[in-house]
Write a protein that holds these residues in place. Structure first.
Motif, mmCIF file in Angstrom:
data_model
loop_
_atom_site.group_PDB
_atom_site.id
_atom_site.type_symbol
_atom_site.label_atom_id
_atom_site.label_comp_id
_atom_site.label_asym_id
_atom_site.label_seq_id
_atom_site.Cartn_x
_atom_site.Cartn_y
_atom_site.Cartn_z
ATOM 1 N N ASP A 156 -27.838 24.665 -65.521
ATOM 2 C CA ASP A 156 -27.778 25.033 -66.603
ATOM 3 C C ASP A 156 -28.480 26.921 -66.674
ATOM 4 O O ASP A 156 -28.903 27.040 -65.458
ATOM 5 C CB ASP A 156 -29.191 24.776 -67.010
ATOM 6 C CG ASP A 156 -29.020 25.062 -68.640
ATOM 7 O OD1 ASP A 156 -29.910 26.018 -68.864
ATOM 8 O OD2 ASP A 156 -28.474 25.113 -69.855
ATOM 9 N N ARG A 157 -27.795 28.046 -67.414
ATOM 10 C CA ARG A 157 -26.932 28.642 -67.593
ATOM 11 C C ARG A 157 -29.048 29.771 -67.411
ATOM 12 O O ARG A 157 -29.502 30.713 -66.385
ATOM 13 C CB ARG A 157 -27.226 29.681 -68.682
ATOM 14 C CG ARG A 157 -25.779 29.889 -68.633
ATOM 15 C CD ARG A 157 -24.818 30.654 -67.416
ATOM 16 N NE ARG A 157 -25.012 29.736 -66.303
ATOM 17 C CZ ARG A 157 -24.143 29.205 -65.691
ATOM 18 N NH1 ARG A 157 -23.461 28.200 -67.332
ATOM 19 N NH2 ARG A 157 -24.392 28.295 -64.865
ATOM 20 N N LYS A 158 -29.732 28.860 -68.080
ATOM 21 C CA LYS A 158 -31.784 29.813 -68.016
ATOM 22 C C LYS A 158 -31.744 29.210 -66.595
ATOM 23 O O LYS A 158 -32.642 30.440 -66.705
ATOM 24 C CB LYS A 158 -32.192 28.788 -69.027
ATOM 25 C CG LYS A 158 -33.737 28.837 -68.863
ATOM 26 C CD LYS A 158 -34.316 27.797 -69.765
ATOM 27 C CE LYS A 158 -36.081 28.103 -70.223
ATOM 28 N NZ LYS A 158 -37.205 27.714 -70.438
ATOM 29 N N HIS A 161 -30.917 32.072 -63.826
ATOM 30 C CA HIS A 161 -31.464 33.177 -64.011
ATOM 31 C C HIS A 161 -33.128 32.450 -63.139
ATOM 32 O O HIS A 161 -33.716 33.136 -62.476
ATOM 33 C CB HIS A 161 -31.516 33.304 -64.964
ATOM 34 C CG HIS A 161 -30.274 33.669 -65.915
ATOM 35 N ND1 HIS A 161 -29.725 33.552 -67.312
ATOM 36 C CD2 HIS A 161 -29.477 35.059 -64.961
ATOM 37 C CE1 HIS A 161 -28.676 34.048 -67.078
ATOM 38 N NE2 HIS A 161 -28.775 34.461 -65.921
ATOM 39 N N ILE A 162 -33.652 31.412 -63.216
ATOM 40 C CA ILE A 162 -34.729 31.505 -62.626
ATOM 41 C C ILE A 162 -35.034 30.794 -61.142
ATOM 42 O O ILE A 162 -35.705 31.885 -60.630
ATOM 43 C CB ILE A 162 -35.742 30.497 -63.416
ATOM 44 C CG1 ILE A 162 -35.998 30.421 -65.211
ATOM 45 C CG2 ILE A 162 -36.641 29.727 -62.481
ATOM 46 C CD1 ILE A 162 -36.264 29.795 -65.502
ATOM 47 N N HIS A 200 -41.144 27.505 -66.693
ATOM 48 C CA HIS A 200 -40.075 27.906 -67.588
ATOM 49 C C HIS A 200 -39.416 26.351 -66.509
ATOM 50 O O HIS A 200 -38.564 25.443 -66.712
ATOM 51 C CB HIS A 200 -38.879 28.414 -66.865
ATOM 52 C CG HIS A 200 -39.362 29.760 -67.660
ATOM 53 N ND1 HIS A 200 -38.837 30.109 -68.428
ATOM 54 C CD2 HIS A 200 -39.927 31.027 -66.731
ATOM 55 C CE1 HIS A 200 -39.266 31.423 -69.254
ATOM 56 N NE2 HIS A 200 -39.679 31.802 -67.650
#
Length: 630
Positions: A156-158, A161-162, A200
């Motif tokens: 997943d994109r989120k 980035h994390i 997150h």
């Protein structure tokens, strides 16, 4: 900050997954590295007052832990990205090799002095290989970034980035620390990285229900998936308790009081259910997962729940009774998947609500077979819908006055499928429950229009063909436009279509149905009320809707055969509808005696096996041609 993260993370997900275990490991390694960093610094400055062996020990531990923070973060990244067990083991196996080599280098340092040395005369002295400490950390940060970027498409994109952010942050901080060696930032960098991960990816809000403070549905699904995949032979019992009429609590007492009740009910379940294994399954449903308890304990828990629900609940000034139903499934380790397990428990609750199995419904072998058949029926409906391969049958309707068959009812049939013939009594309820009935009805209407056109092209007179609409159909906001579009696109006469719906539909959606009927009347489409007499509506409601026909349910015909009072009531009903300008149809007529009776009632049309059974389109065409020639 690290302490706060640690405390709150312990209240989060309790799943024994590798990801959760590694996150706790990251916390411990970071905490240990920070603590030994501080202690080692103090001891070195006070080396004349602290035993040398103690200073050496603490500093050695610091040298081990600080670079291995990078390894811990690398392992966390890998555990998030790779879900396949074999692939995960391979990546971890290769990834820990530099860490193992470095640890051996630290263990050998008291003899080689390659990393550092501490003595009373010189104090703390860096060795020739001290750069390895930073290189190992840099290498693992770089490896974390490479693994994340390499798997860009699969995560997943989120999350991407994390996972990419915290190793970059760590590298930047250590570079700054190299430029300014008197400033120690490694602990701050690690804590910031852990804060990002926690907020997150590990936040308890992800796994906990905000209202009741118990694990949520997703956490239950994750737990079940973990148990099924890791220990497929392990048996467990899943119980779902569903409150009935909970909406009345919100309507009567207000939503705030309803929320307080859910909290209270959840606390009660936690007091009688398996410790730590109570989940909020949905709005007013809670799941209890029994993993170690015996049959006696499970039955005792269910009995306690049922006994409590027989007593009133007191919430401030409100006192009310609520009932519940319970679905139970026992996982036997015979290859059931997570999807099958969840579907089975939901089906058990559904059956319990239907009342067929009582308040407690055990999903046994027969129900699982029933559920499997239901799944196959759903798939057959979907396949037939995508291919528009439903077979249409038509049952002629006899006109008493003219003696002809210019009217008929359209009926969808599935006479042949991979599981044999499927009858309407089975597939129609399933289609309604799944919402497939909406698109199926549009396909049926299209097929009926084409059949009418075919009859008209051959010169066969058509009064109208009835099409049944489900109550679900009236939930569609564009229903009127869609119906008109289908009929117009086929260039079918509007008057050749009659839309029928049942009393239950009328009772559920009176205003919507009334508005729809008026719009259909304006466009010349007829409307009919099906199965009148099944006890859902009243005469006043029927009068206000522009029906062209009212179809007397077959139960009224049979009742009229048995009792003279019933016959008198049906006769007067028929007379009343005719006086209101409606045509009356008697359905379910199978014998000559029934035919004679309903004709005596003055009905306009008769439908039933006495005249003809439902038949495919070709047979219907021949039937109409034969009767037109007579």
């Amino acid at each position: 900050m690290l302490g706060i993260i640690w405390v709150y993370s312990r209240r989060g997900s309790h799943l024994p997954t590798l990801k959760n275990r590694i996150f706790q490991g990251c916390l411990m390694v970071t905490f240990g590295a920070m603590l030994t960093n501080i202690l080692s610094t103090i001891m070195i400055y006070q080396c004349d007052q602290v035993p040398m062996w103690m200073t050496w020990t603490v500093t050695t531990v610091y040298y081990v832990l600080t670079p291995l923070m990078g390894l811990a973060y690398f392992l966390y990244t890998v555990s998030v990205i790779y879900t396949e067990n074999g692939q995960l083991k391979k990546v971890i196996g290769v990834g820990i090799i530099p860490g193992v080599i470095y640890v051996l280098l630290v263990i050998a340092n008291p003899f080689t002095k390659q990393l550092f040395d501490i003595n009373l005369s010189d104090g703390y002295v860096r060795g020739d290989w001290v750069a390895a400490t930073y290189l190992v950390f840099y290498a693992y940060c770089l490896a974390s970034i490479i693994v994340t970027v390499w798997n860009y498409k699969r995560i997943d994109r989120k999350i991407y980035h994390i996972l990419a952010a915290f190793p970059i942050l760590a590298v930047v901080v250590i570079v700054v620390q190299q430029i300014y060696p008197n400033i120690i930032l490694s602990g701050s960098a690690a804590t910031c990285a852990l804060m990002i991960i926690y907020l997150h990816l590990q936040n308890k809000q992800i796994s906990m229900d905000y209202l009741t403070n118990v694990p949520n549905r997703q956490e239950l699904l994750n737990m079940l998936e973990l148990m099924i995949s890791k220990t497929p032979d392990r048996r467990f019992v899943l119980v779902v308790v569903s409150l009935r009429d909970f909406r009345q609590v919100n309507n009567t007492c207000g939503q705030q009081m309803g929320d307080e009740f859910l909290k209270e009910f959840c606390r009660f379940l936690s007091s009688v259910g398996p410790a730590g294994n109570i989940y909020r399954f949905s709005g007013d449903e809670f799941a209890l997962l029994f993993t170690r308890e015996g049959e006696k304990q499970i039955r005792q828990c269910i009995d306690q729940i049922n006994q409590r629900m027989q007593q009133p609940w007191q919430m401030e000034d409100y006192r009310f009774h609520l009932s519940c139903v319970t679905g139970i499934i026992r996982y036997t380790g015979e290859g059931e998947s997570l999807e099958q397990t969840v579907s089975a428990i939901e089906y058990a609750v559904f059956r319990a609500k239907a009342g067929r199995y009582g308040q407690v419904c055990y999903c046994d072998k027969n129900m699982l077979e029933e559920l499997e058949r239901r799944r196959r029926v759903i798939q057959i409906l979907k396949d037939s819908l995508s291919e528009q391969s439903f077979e249409m049958y038509y049952q002629p309707i006899y006109s008493v006055k003219s003696g002809d068959f210019h009217y008929a009812e359209s009926l969808m049939r599935i006479p042949d499928s991979p599981i044999g013939p499927i009858y309407p009594s089975e597939f129609i309820p399933i289609a309604e429950e799944t919402g497939l009935i909406v698109d199926i009805t549009y396909v049926v209407l299209d097929k009926v229009c084409k059949f009418i056109n075919r009859l008209l092209e051959k010169g066969i007179q058509v009064g109208s063909i009835h099409v049944n609409f489900s109550a679900v159909q009236f939930s569609q906001p564009d229903l009127v436009d869609k119906v008109l579009e289908i009929i117009r696109s086929n260039h079918t006469p509007m008057s050749a279509i009659e839309i029928e719906f049942t009393e239950s539909t009328l009772a559920e959606s009176t205003e919507v149905v009334t508005e729809f009927a008026l719009r259909m009347k304006d466009n010349g489409i007829k409307m009919g009320l099906d199965d009148f007499g099944t006890g859902y509506s009243n005469i006043a409601t029927v009068i206000n809707i522009p029906f062209g026909t009212v179809k007397l349910d077959k139960s009224l015909v049979r009742a009229a055969m048995d009792k003279s009072l019933s016959a008198l009531a049906v006769k007067n009903l028929s007379y009343t509808f005719k006086q209101l300008g409606m045509k009356v149809i008697a359905e379910g007529v199978e014998t000559d005696e029934q035919r004679s009776l309903v004709e005596g009632f003055g009905v306009d049309q008769i439908q039933g096996f006495y005249y003809a059974k439902p038949m495919p389109g070709d047979d219907m065409e021949r039937f109409l041609l034969e009767h037109e020639r007579r």
